[in-house]
Design an enzyme around this catalytic site. Structure first.
Site, PDB file in Angstrom:
ATOM      1  N   GLU A 165       0.854  -1.190   0.000  1.00 41.34           N
ATOM      2  CA  GLU A 165       0.000   0.000   0.000  1.00 41.34           C
ATOM      3  C   GLU A 165       0.890   1.239   0.000  1.00 41.34           C
ATOM      4  O   GLU A 165       1.785   1.364   0.831  1.00 41.34           O
ATOM      5  CB  GLU A 165      -0.928  -0.019   1.224  1.00 41.34           C
ATOM      6  CG  GLU A 165      -1.861   1.174   1.259  1.00 41.34           C
ATOM      7  CD  GLU A 165      -3.181   0.885   1.972  1.00 41.34           C
ATOM      8  OE1 GLU A 165      -3.460  -0.285   2.300  1.00 41.34           O
ATOM      9  OE2 GLU A 165      -3.945   1.847   2.178  1.00 41.34           O
ATOM     10  N   GLU A 289     -10.732   4.534   9.049  1.00 37.79           N
ATOM     11  CA  GLU A 289     -10.876   4.125   7.656  1.00 37.79           C
ATOM     12  C   GLU A 289     -11.372   2.679   7.546  1.00 37.79           C
ATOM     13  O   GLU A 289     -10.838   1.877   6.783  1.00 37.79           O
ATOM     14  CB  GLU A 289      -9.549   4.299   6.901  1.00 37.79           C
ATOM     15  CG  GLU A 289      -9.069   5.734   6.939  1.00 37.79           C
ATOM     16  CD  GLU A 289      -7.827   6.027   6.094  1.00 37.79           C
ATOM     17  OE1 GLU A 289      -7.752   7.123   5.544  1.00 37.79           O
ATOM     18  OE2 GLU A 289      -6.953   5.142   5.986  1.00 37.79           O
ATOM     19  N   ASP A 363      -2.845  14.201   6.938  1.00 39.58           N
ATOM     20  CA  ASP A 363      -2.342  12.953   6.379  1.00 39.58           C
ATOM     21  C   ASP A 363      -1.122  13.135   5.487  1.00 39.58           C
ATOM     22  O   ASP A 363      -1.252  13.052   4.266  1.00 39.58           O
ATOM     23  CB  ASP A 363      -3.465  12.283   5.577  1.00 39.58           C
ATOM     24  CG  ASP A 363      -3.102  10.875   5.154  1.00 39.58           C
ATOM     25  OD1 ASP A 363      -2.114  10.353   5.681  1.00 39.58           O
ATOM     26  OD2 ASP A 363      -3.802  10.308   4.300  1.00 39.58           O
ATOM     27  N   GLU A 391       3.676   9.135  -1.034  1.00 39.91           N
ATOM     28  CA  GLU A 391       2.290   9.052  -1.501  1.00 39.91           C
ATOM     29  C   GLU A 391       1.801  10.386  -2.067  1.00 39.91           C
ATOM     30  O   GLU A 391       1.081  10.423  -3.053  1.00 39.91           O
ATOM     31  CB  GLU A 391       1.397   8.617  -0.324  1.00 39.91           C
ATOM     32  CG  GLU A 391      -0.087   8.620  -0.638  1.00 39.91           C
ATOM     33  CD  GLU A 391      -0.949   8.142   0.539  1.00 39.91           C
ATOM     34  OE1 GLU A 391      -0.404   7.799   1.602  1.00 39.91           O
ATOM     35  OE2 GLU A 391      -2.181   8.112   0.375  1.00 39.91           O
ATOM     36  N   TRP A 530     -13.164  13.549   2.459  1.00 40.78           N
ATOM     37  CA  TRP A 530     -12.361  12.923   1.406  1.00 40.78           C
ATOM     38  C   TRP A 530     -12.198  13.873   0.208  1.00 40.78           C
ATOM     39  O   TRP A 530     -11.410  13.612  -0.693  1.00 40.78           O
ATOM     40  CB  TRP A 530     -13.026  11.611   0.935  1.00 40.78           C
ATOM     41  CG  TRP A 530     -12.794  10.476   1.881  1.00 40.78           C
ATOM     42  CD1 TRP A 530     -11.950  10.442   2.950  1.00 40.78           C
ATOM     43  CD2 TRP A 530     -13.421   9.185   1.835  1.00 40.78           C
ATOM     44  NE1 TRP A 530     -12.011   9.224   3.581  1.00 40.78           N
ATOM     45  CE2 TRP A 530     -12.906   8.424   2.919  1.00 40.78           C
ATOM     46  CE3 TRP A 530     -14.364   8.594   0.998  1.00 40.78           C
ATOM     47  CZ2 TRP A 530     -13.300   7.113   3.172  1.00 40.78           C
ATOM     48  CZ3 TRP A 530     -14.757   7.290   1.256  1.00 40.78           C
ATOM     49  CH2 TRP A 530     -14.224   6.554   2.335  1.00 40.78           C
TER      50      TRP A 530
HETATM   51  O1  GCW Z   1      -2.669   8.279   4.006  1.00 44.01           O
HETATM   52  C1  GCW Z   1      -3.639   7.347   4.156  1.00 44.01           C
HETATM   53  C2  GCW Z   1      -3.354   6.411   3.050  1.00 44.01           C
HETATM   54  C3  GCW Z   1      -3.853   5.019   3.338  1.00 44.01           C
HETATM   55  C4  GCW Z   1      -3.292   4.581   4.684  1.00 44.01           C
HETATM   56  C5  GCW Z   1      -3.783   5.539   5.764  1.00 44.01           C
HETATM   57  C6  GCW Z   1      -3.193   5.234   7.124  1.00 44.01           C
HETATM   58  C7  GCW Z   1      -2.634   2.416   5.433  1.00 44.01           C
HETATM   59  O2  GCW Z   1      -3.900   6.903   1.850  1.00 44.01           O
HETATM   60  O3  GCW Z   1      -3.403   4.206   2.291  1.00 44.01           O
HETATM   61  O4  GCW Z   1      -3.649   3.262   5.004  1.00 44.01           O
HETATM   62  O5  GCW Z   1      -3.366   6.843   5.443  1.00 44.01           O
HETATM   63  O6  GCW Z   1      -2.187   5.848   7.474  1.00 44.01           O
HETATM   64  O7  GCW Z   1      -3.724   4.396   7.830  1.00 44.01           O
END
Ligand code: GCW
Length: 689
Positions: A165, A289, A363, A391, A530
């Site tokens: 991921e 999530e 994030d 990411e 989102w």
């Molecule tokens: O940033 C987001 C990501 C997810 C990730 C989540 C997290 C593992 O897009 O892919 O999941 O954070 O940190 O839990």
């Protein structure tokens, strides 16, 4: 064929390595550990004591140190009688610190590499190697250091099916299928690289965890990896799925207050420690999530964490509980939710629970203000989580050196006395950027982010530019022009990404799902938080998220001096302005321009920086081996194209909202907004379904 074989043979002997000039083919596999002693008489290295870790320290020194360049080297632990007799200043080094210096040991003048434990000595060996590889005189070495943070971890978001991921460096390094039988030599090389920068823990599997990783066959695989990593001072951790007692144990509930649930986890912990006696513990993503957690049963995060902690405690294990939570049922500003939920639990967690907090409150965006939880839970050990994998900063292709990003958070003043974020931490976790690509991280420069993460976890005060130069010397050799040019490219590269993706405190403007490329227009996703429009709140009059008392009041989560400064636009750093304030497009900025003009200038500066990096890289063509030079040059071209795309798409969108012309002389976007919105990337990497 012949020539190639000859070149390979010479390379194996160490010719042409580690020095200026003579570039050789290089696929990047050796990371920053390239310097290798020239063939011939090896350096004199001796070891006092016999543990697997001391043997590794000895072998590393032998491999890297040029003969005759130093006094004979002796690796030892502090308890060795000859070291004790030398009466050296070894106090205060703790379990993992080291002292490297000339000393008289057993009547001989030597370069002593010592720690209280063999792990300390191993770190000392790598410190001496680094010292020499970065141009230091071996005999003058006087190195003394102990890690500031006890936990220095990589979090792998690796799935059991081999996908990663948010991974952009190929498949998972762990070949779960051939484990535990086959211990790929790469596992050793991985551990060695981590040990060289002080990493001492690794979470093998994704926080979006499958319960299967806790079954006997998968525990045997984890145990095989733990065996490989152990002599390098690295403990294995697993992400635990909170509902595993239901999925694996056949229980009806995973309620942490249910004795049968607690009993299941106790038995599971006992089982794990039978095959991994030094197992580090569990990392848990709960009620976030879609992941299961204690809240599903009306219990809180402390209830959940403490129940797991009780199962691990008899074995010395820890629970690392993530604070990355936000719930669709909660209409509160997403940036506030983790603090609201965790701050009241301070003091309620068991002693072997650590709370892991992302560097910022949303994030892993290219820039986020530091998370308000840092410093706000003084009775809870905290781990800062950073994303090493990019990411939101261009996947593997963009050159973005993250040292400045990590350092910016670590050194942010919390507003509590003179405390900075690093002062509030027990550990640092980095979401790994490692995969099965030959160069491990998807590009040479991405390796620097892995390196910088480890170095900063050891010492959060190390200047990011010093780390960059240190990395460059070990990665490309000590040619002054190469070091100066690469470190100059790296220095502003993260700021360039901020500039071309959205500066001045904008965030979360990317396309949906895969997060590749711009999507500031997105407004149709099920959950409000989102959607990029939720974050930028742009309209004809202005832009930005009001987090003052007049808005969501997220600023009140910071300590008073910080909160006071952030309460007003004119005392908020401009780089975070739109994170905290909704302001007019016409607002005057410090440089006299309007906000709109400034934002446009940032986009152009970001794209311009990438163009400059290409020119800088061109000057190194003859100084860097063709493999690494060409791949980097190609990626920089991709980055320039994509930076331009981000800029153009964003400007086209902002203009559709604010109906303002571009400032005089600014080049308009290449396409209309419709074109940018129509782009789609169904198979972009790192986004497993
Ligand atoms: O940033 C987001 C990501 C997810 C990730 C989540 C997290 C593992 O897009 O892919 O999941 O954070 O940190 O839990």
């Amino acid at each position: 064929m012949r020539v190639l074989a000859m070149a390979a043979a010479l390379a194996a002997l160490g010719f042409g390595l580690g020095g200026a000039g003579a570039a050789r083919a290089d696929d990047g596999y050796d990371l920053w550990l390239r310097p290798r002693a020239p063939a011939g008489t090896p350096a004199q290295v001796a070891r006092r004591g016999d543990t697997a870790t001391l043997r590794l320290a000895e072998a590393e020194l032998r491999r890297a140190l040029p003969a005759g360049a130093t006094l004979p080297v002796v690796v030892a632990t502090a308890a060795d009688p000859a070291v004790v007799a030398a009466r050296l200043p070894l106090t205060g080094l703790g379990d993992e610190g080291y002292l490297v210096r000339a000393a008289t040991i057993g009547g001989r003048r030597v370069m002593l590499v010592a720690g209280h434990t063999d792990r300390g000595a191993l770190y000392g060996a790598f410190a001496l190697i680094r010292h020499v590889a970065t141009g230091g005189v071996a005999d003058a070495a006087l190195l003394r250091s102990a890690p500031r943070l006890a936990l220095r971890m990589l979090d792998h978001w690796d799935n059991l099916d081999g996908t990663v991921e948010r991974g952009y460096a190929g498949q998972s390094l762990w070949d779960w299928w051939t484990l535990p039988d086959f211990r790929d030599p790469r596992y050793t090389d991985y551990a060695r690289a981590n040990a060289s920068i002080g990493i001492n823990g690794t979470v093998l599997n994704n926080v979006n965890a499958k319960a299967d990783s806790l079954t006997a066959p998968y525990l045997a695989k984890a145990a095989a990896l733990a065996d490989v990593f152990r002599p390098w001072g690295i403990r294995v951790y697993l992400s635990a799925r909170f509902s595993a007692p239901i999925e694996l144990g056949g229980l009806k509930t995973a309620d942490p207050r249910d004795p049968a649930v607690a009993g299941w986890w106790r038995a599971k912990a006992d089982e794990i420690y039978r095959s991994i006696p030094d197992f580090g513990g569990f990392l848990v993503k709960a009620n976030s999530e879609g992941q299961p957690g204690p809240r599903d049963y009306g219990a809180n995060h402390a209830d959940g964490a403490n129940m797991l902690a009780a199962a691990l405690r008899p074995h010395g294990g820890r629970v690392i509980w993530r604070a990355f939570v936000y719930a669709e049922t909660d209409p509160e500003d997403r940036a506030k939710q983790a603090y609201s939920e965790f701050r009241p639990l301070d003091g309620r967690f068991a002693a072997n629970v650590l709370v892991q907090v992302k560097n910022g409150a949303i994030d892993f965006q290219p820039r986020e203000p530091f998370h308000p939880l840092f410093g706000a839970m003084p009775r809870t050990p905290m781990v800062a989580e950073f994303q090493i994998t990019k990411e939101y900063l261009g996947f593997a292709t963009h050159l973005a050196y993250l040292g400045p990003l990590f350092a910016e958070t670590l050194r942010a003043q919390t507003g509590r006395g003179r405390q900075d974020v690093a002062d509030t931490l027990t550990g640092m976790a980095g979401v790994a950027n490692i995969g099965r690509d030959r160069d491990w991280s998807g590009s040479t420069f991405n390796q620097a982010n892995w390196y910088a993460f480890g170095r900063l976890a050891w010492d959060p005060d190390l200047p990011a530019d010093r780390i960059a130069r240190e990395w460059a010397a070990q990665t490309f050799g000590t040619d002054a022009q190469v070091i100066a040019t690469t470190s100059a490219m790296m220095a502003g590269s993260r700021e360039a990404v901020v500039d071309y993706t959205g500066a001045l405190g904008l965030a979360h403007l990317m396309a949906t799902g895969h997060h590749y490329g711009p999507g500031p227009w997105v407004r149709d996703l099920a959950r409000p938080e989102w959607n990029p429009v939720y974050y930028h709140r742009a309209d004809a009059a202005g832009i930005g998220f009001d987090r003052t008392a007049a808005g969501s009041d997220a600023v009140a989560q910071y300590a008073a001096p910080v909160a006071r400064a952030l309460a007003r636009p004119d005392t908020t750093p401009e780089r975070e302005l739109l994170w905290f304030h909704h302001v007019a497009w016409d607002r005057r900025m410090a440089d006299g321009r309007t906000l709109w003009e400034d934002l446009v200038a940032h986009y152009d500066r970001g794209v311009g920086y990438v163009a400059t990096m290409r020119t800088q890289w061109d000057t190194l063509r003859t100084k860097i081996d063709a493999d690494r030079w060409t791949k980097t040059a190609t990626y920089l071209a991709v980055q320039q194209r994509e930076a331009q795309w981000w800029r153009d798409a964003s400007l086209a969108y902002w203009m559709s909202v604010n109906h303002r012309p571009l400032p005089a002389g600014v080049v308009p976007p290449a396409h209309d907004l419709h074109w940018y919105r129509a782009q789609s990337f169904p198979h972009a990497p790192g986004n497993p379904k």
